[in-house]
Design an enzyme around this catalytic site. Sequence first.
Site: not given
Length: 253
Positions: A70, A73, A122, A130, A191, A218, A235
């Site tokens: 993460y 990311r 999400h 925590c 998308g 697409p 998009a």
Amino acid sequence: MEMRALLGQRLLERLATAERFAVLTGAGVSAESGIATFRDPNGLWAQFRPEELASMEGFLANPTRVWQWYQYRRHVIESAQPNPAHIALAKLEQIVPTFTLITQNIDRLHQRAGSQRVLELHGNLEDHHCAQCGRPYQGEISAEIAQPPRCPSCGGLIRPSVVWFGELLPAGVLAEAEHAARTAEIFLVIGTSAEVYPAAGLPLIAWHHGAMLIEVNPTPTHLSSYAHAAIRQKAGVAMPHLVALIEQLRSNC
Ligand code: APR
């Protein structure tokens, strides 16, 4: 094919007069910002195993590995900029009376592009809490932190406030998204592979309640058969044209 012809007369008339718009976006809307999608051939799930990196079991089995994934990311997201699709959606929110942007993405590029009302199904990668007691974590999360910090209240592991596989979506957010889907007159699906529920069920709720669906992707998805129009473009290319057309249609009314 020209956008007007692609949408068709009935949809053009609805776009000109509809009051309530809702949008569901997925990773594809951020692809042109340089953020990898999940299920495209070179996507994240082609390189990593979701159960190891996007689940509580995976986190508890190897907190450092998940934490560092993460962190990686977050670095990609912080280096990214909103693309013309994010910007067009922020503009659409200003044009129509009622607008709800529902996103599966955790990158907050919609907000950085100026979108005001964003439902994050999400979660997001900026907030942390925590894993044991659930308290929000206020500590600084810098790139140098290579291990998950400990909760000052209970000593539990701190985790990103994203929704992992097998976890419930934030109840209030989902309820708001479902309401927006039920009441929408126009529902844009942009998308997303529409593989993950309950997010993928929202366009179907809209369709069942009479909304007209426009898919921007697409690649066809299993939602495509419900779409009143499918714009088979990226998009970042399609959305500025679609929003400009909607603005033109509504200024002529
Ligand atoms: N413009 C529009 N669509 C695009 C673009 C683009 N430039 N590039 C790719 N796409 C499309 C792909 O064709 C695909 O249908 O975006 C979709 C991305 O699908 P996924 O990678 O499955 O991403 P998403 O639908 O957001 O995944 C849903 O799954 O892993 C979980 O939590 C994760 O929120 C994610 C959820």
